[in-house]
Motif scaffolding. Structure first.
Motif, mmCIF file in Angstrom:
data_model
loop_
_atom_site.group_PDB
_atom_site.id
_atom_site.type_symbol
_atom_site.label_atom_id
_atom_site.label_comp_id
_atom_site.label_asym_id
_atom_site.label_seq_id
_atom_site.Cartn_x
_atom_site.Cartn_y
_atom_site.Cartn_z
ATOM 1 N N ALA A 1 0.853 -1.188 0.000
ATOM 2 C CA ALA A 1 0.000 0.000 0.000
ATOM 3 C C ALA A 1 0.890 1.239 0.000
ATOM 4 N N ASP A 2 0.776 2.045 -1.047
ATOM 5 C CA ASP A 2 1.537 3.281 -1.152
ATOM 6 C C ASP A 2 0.938 4.314 -0.207
ATOM 7 N N PRO A 3 1.666 4.723 0.854
ATOM 8 C CA PRO A 3 1.085 5.678 1.803
ATOM 9 C C PRO A 3 0.839 7.049 1.199
ATOM 10 N N GLY A 4 1.472 7.337 0.062
ATOM 11 C CA GLY A 4 1.283 8.634 -0.580
ATOM 12 C C GLY A 4 0.239 8.632 -1.675
ATOM 13 N N GLN A 5 -0.485 7.528 -1.834
ATOM 14 C CA GLN A 5 -1.464 7.431 -2.917
ATOM 15 C C GLN A 5 -2.650 8.355 -2.651
ATOM 16 N N PRO A 6 -2.946 9.283 -3.557
ATOM 17 C CA PRO A 6 -4.106 10.164 -3.344
ATOM 18 C C PRO A 6 -5.409 9.431 -3.626
ATOM 19 N N ASP A 7 -6.501 9.966 -3.090
ATOM 20 C CA ASP A 7 -7.814 9.420 -3.386
ATOM 21 C C ASP A 7 -8.114 9.585 -4.878
ATOM 22 N N GLY A 8 -8.959 8.694 -5.392
ATOM 23 C CA GLY A 8 -9.380 8.832 -6.778
ATOM 24 C C GLY A 8 -9.728 7.498 -7.395
ATOM 25 N N PHE A 9 -10.361 7.559 -8.565
ATOM 26 C CA PHE A 9 -10.839 6.353 -9.238
ATOM 27 C C PHE A 9 -9.872 5.841 -10.300
ATOM 28 N N ASP A 10 -8.680 6.395 -10.389
ATOM 29 C CA ASP A 10 -7.699 5.966 -11.385
ATOM 30 C C ASP A 10 -7.229 4.551 -11.076
ATOM 31 N N THR A 11 -7.327 3.643 -12.053
ATOM 32 C CA THR A 11 -6.832 2.277 -11.876
ATOM 33 C C THR A 11 -5.730 1.949 -12.877
ATOM 34 N N THR A 12 -4.982 2.962 -13.274
ATOM 35 C CA THR A 12 -3.828 2.742 -14.146
ATOM 36 C C THR A 12 -2.703 2.101 -13.346
ATOM 37 N N TRP A 13 -2.156 1.010 -13.870
ATOM 38 C CA TRP A 13 -1.006 0.394 -13.201
ATOM 39 C C TRP A 13 0.260 1.135 -13.609
ATOM 40 N N THR A 14 1.043 1.555 -12.617
ATOM 41 C CA THR A 14 2.253 2.329 -12.880
ATOM 42 C C THR A 14 3.470 1.534 -12.405
ATOM 43 N N PRO A 15 4.293 1.022 -13.319
ATOM 44 C CA PRO A 15 5.407 0.157 -12.947
ATOM 45 C C PRO A 15 6.373 0.781 -11.942
ATOM 46 N N GLU A 16 6.499 2.109 -11.936
ATOM 47 C CA GLU A 16 7.442 2.738 -11.010
ATOM 48 C C GLU A 16 7.017 2.542 -9.551
ATOM 49 N N TRP A 17 5.728 2.232 -9.336
ATOM 50 C CA TRP A 17 5.263 1.915 -7.986
ATOM 51 C C TRP A 17 6.048 0.758 -7.383
ATOM 52 N N LEU A 18 6.479 -0.156 -8.238
ATOM 53 C CA LEU A 18 7.125 -1.377 -7.761
ATOM 54 C C LEU A 18 8.394 -1.086 -6.961
ATOM 55 N N GLU A 19 9.021 0.056 -7.196
ATOM 56 C CA GLU A 19 10.245 0.379 -6.457
ATOM 57 C C GLU A 19 9.967 0.518 -4.964
ATOM 58 N N LEU A 20 8.766 0.929 -4.597
ATOM 59 C CA LEU A 20 8.414 0.983 -3.172
ATOM 60 C C LEU A 20 8.523 -0.398 -2.543
ATOM 61 N N PHE A 21 8.012 -1.404 -3.254
ATOM 62 C CA PHE A 21 8.104 -2.775 -2.747
ATOM 63 C C PHE A 21 9.559 -3.222 -2.703
ATOM 64 N N ARG A 22 10.290 -2.951 -3.760
ATOM 65 C CA ARG A 22 11.680 -3.417 -3.820
ATOM 66 C C ARG A 22 12.521 -2.802 -2.695
ATOM 67 N N ASN A 23 12.246 -1.565 -2.342
ATOM 68 C CA ASN A 23 12.998 -0.930 -1.256
ATOM 69 C C ASN A 23 12.798 -1.662 0.060
ATOM 70 N N VAL A 24 11.585 -2.118 0.319
ATOM 71 C CA VAL A 24 11.326 -2.903 1.526
ATOM 72 C C VAL A 24 11.958 -4.281 1.410
ATOM 73 N N ALA A 25 11.817 -4.899 0.249
ATOM 74 C CA ALA A 25 12.311 -6.262 0.055
ATOM 75 C C ALA A 25 13.834 -6.354 0.214
ATOM 76 N N ARG A 26 14.559 -5.304 -0.151
ATOM 77 C CA ARG A 26 16.018 -5.370 -0.044
ATOM 78 C C ARG A 26 16.466 -5.678 1.373
ATOM 79 N N HIS A 27 15.660 -5.293 2.335
ATOM 80 C CA HIS A 27 16.003 -5.569 3.730
ATOM 81 C C HIS A 27 15.260 -6.795 4.259
ATOM 82 N N ARG A 28 13.969 -6.922 3.937
ATOM 83 C CA ARG A 28 13.155 -7.956 4.569
ATOM 84 C C ARG A 28 13.165 -9.282 3.822
ATOM 85 N N ALA A 29 13.289 -9.251 2.483
ATOM 86 C CA ALA A 29 13.317 -10.477 1.681
ATOM 87 C C ALA A 29 14.212 -10.231 0.475
ATOM 88 N N PRO A 30 15.525 -10.194 0.691
ATOM 89 C CA PRO A 30 16.465 -9.717 -0.335
ATOM 90 C C PRO A 30 16.352 -10.420 -1.680
#
Length: 391
Positions: A273-302
């Motif tokens: 869950a992106d804590p900075g995601q604004p409200d809205g009905f947009d359901t476009t998938w944005t690949p750059e979002w994935l970097e948020l997950f990767r930043n966590v994974a580098r420490h928790r599940a390398p």
């Protein structure tokens, strides 16, 4: 009936109009029809399962912090387990368990309290050590882990198959599905609902049930009912097929960040869950979002941080101010019922909520007191302690 089936003919009258053809609307339709309610119309603006229920894989769990949500999750889990017999469909339920990874003493203490409540309601969750968590999920790093919590009866299933199963059974019982049909207005007279207007004609009715997910605020407003639901985009991604295949792992969540991952066909599914995601009905998938997950994974599940992905999915959560559902009957319009605002928990609670809406419509007493989930709680200052915002 297939999920792509379209019934454009809207009947001029019905006993019950259900607005929303996702997992909640189809569950309610099934449970009503099974109980002998006839003349039901489900109105859906797109295809069935076209909104939040379109998520490729949905978690199912009974691990919650309060008895009401625990009971909704537990009863639904039992229904998912019985789904091949009632209503009769394979939903690819995989009871791999849910594994919460905890990184502070406060988290561990809070979860230990929750486990005591869950165990008292027959949920087999337990606090485990970081080492035990690693044995369950070899992808994780135990560095910084204080403890974990695991419940083996939780897992995940396929929302589209659940919607299909409920819709097929409801259609066999005579429910009409009006897909590609938008609600444009709701007429009332005094304290009664009289008509639901659609872009394919009006439907006179005596009961309206709002199960419109992220769009429920708009539907409520048509009837003068305040349903405080806001739409927020949530995204996930799929890895390429893995060789060797991924081990069978629990639905694993890093509680502090909300990052999660689990098996998905021949690879893994990632979410956060992106804590900075604004409200809205947009359901476009944005690949750059994935970097948020990767930043966590580098420490928790390398090992996950550099896995190649093949694409993703974006859908809408229907968020309420206290992250708990809105379930009940309108005080102003007694024949306007609602089941919405599940804040990410709708799929996993849908079977139980279908039963509850059936009972409300038939003036029966539901299996659990859902009065705390009334939409009026925000007007009276009776908000519920916010449920932790995880999938």
């Amino acid at each position: 009936m297939s999920l792509s089936s379209t019934f454009r003919t809207v009947p001029p009258a019905a006993d019950v109009v259900i607005i929303g053809g996702g997992v909640m609307g189809t569950s309610i339709a099934f449970h009503l029809a099974e109980a002998g309610v006839t003349d039901i119309v489900v109105v859906e603006r797109g295809e069935l399962c076209g909104g939040s229920s379109g998520k490729p894989i949905g978690g199912v769990r009974a691990q919650f912090s309060d008895p009401l949500n625990i009971e909704l999750g537990s009863r639904s889990l039992r229904a998912f387990q019985d789904f091949p017999h009632r209503p009769g469909a394979d939903i690819r339920l995989d009871s791999v368990g849910y594994l919460f990874l905890l990184t502070t003493d406060r988290q561990a203490a809070d979860f230990e309290t929750c486990v005591e409540v869950q165990n008292g309601l027959d949920v087999p969750s337990r606090v485990i050590t970081p080492g035990e968590a690693l044995r369950l999920c070899p992808y994780i790093s135990t560095e910084g882990l204080v403890a974990a919590v695991y419940s083996p009866t939780d897992g995940h299933a396929r929302p589209a198959l659940v919607v299909q199963g409920y819709a097929d059974a409801a259609a066999r019982a005579g429910v009409t599905f009006a897909t590609h049909t938008s609600v444009t207005g709701i007429d009332t007279a005094g304290d009664r609902v009289t008509t639901v207007h659609t872009d394919h004609g009006p439907v006179s009715c005596s009961t309206v049930i709002c199960a419109a997910g992220a769009w429920s605020g708009r539907i409520g407003a048509m009837a003068g009912i305040d349903l405080p639901v806001r739409p927020v985009r949530r995204q996930l991604a799929f890895t390429e097929p893995l060789t060797p295949p991924a081990p069978r792992i629990p639905f694993t969540i890093d509680f502090a960040s909300s990052a999660y991952f689990h098996n998905s066909d021949d690879g893994l599914l990632f979410g956060l869950a992106d804590p900075g995601q604004p409200d809205g009905f947009d359901t476009t998938w944005t690949p750059e979002w994935l970097e948020l997950f990767r930043n966590v994974a580098r420490h928790r599940a390398p090992a996950l941080a550099d896995m190649a992905t093949t694409g993703g999915w974006a859908g809408l959560y229907e968020i309420t101010p206290d992250h708990n559902a809105l379930i009940g009957r309108s005080a102003e319009l007694p024949d306007f019922l609602y089941a919405t605002g599940f804040s990410g928990h709708g799929f996993l609670q849908a079977p139980a909520v279908g039963e509850i809406l059936r009972d409300l419509h038939l003036d029966r007493t539901p299996f659990v007191d859902i009065s705390p989930l009334s939409a009026d709680r925000f007007r009276t200052g009776a908000e519920i302690r916010p449920e932790a915002h995880v999938v």
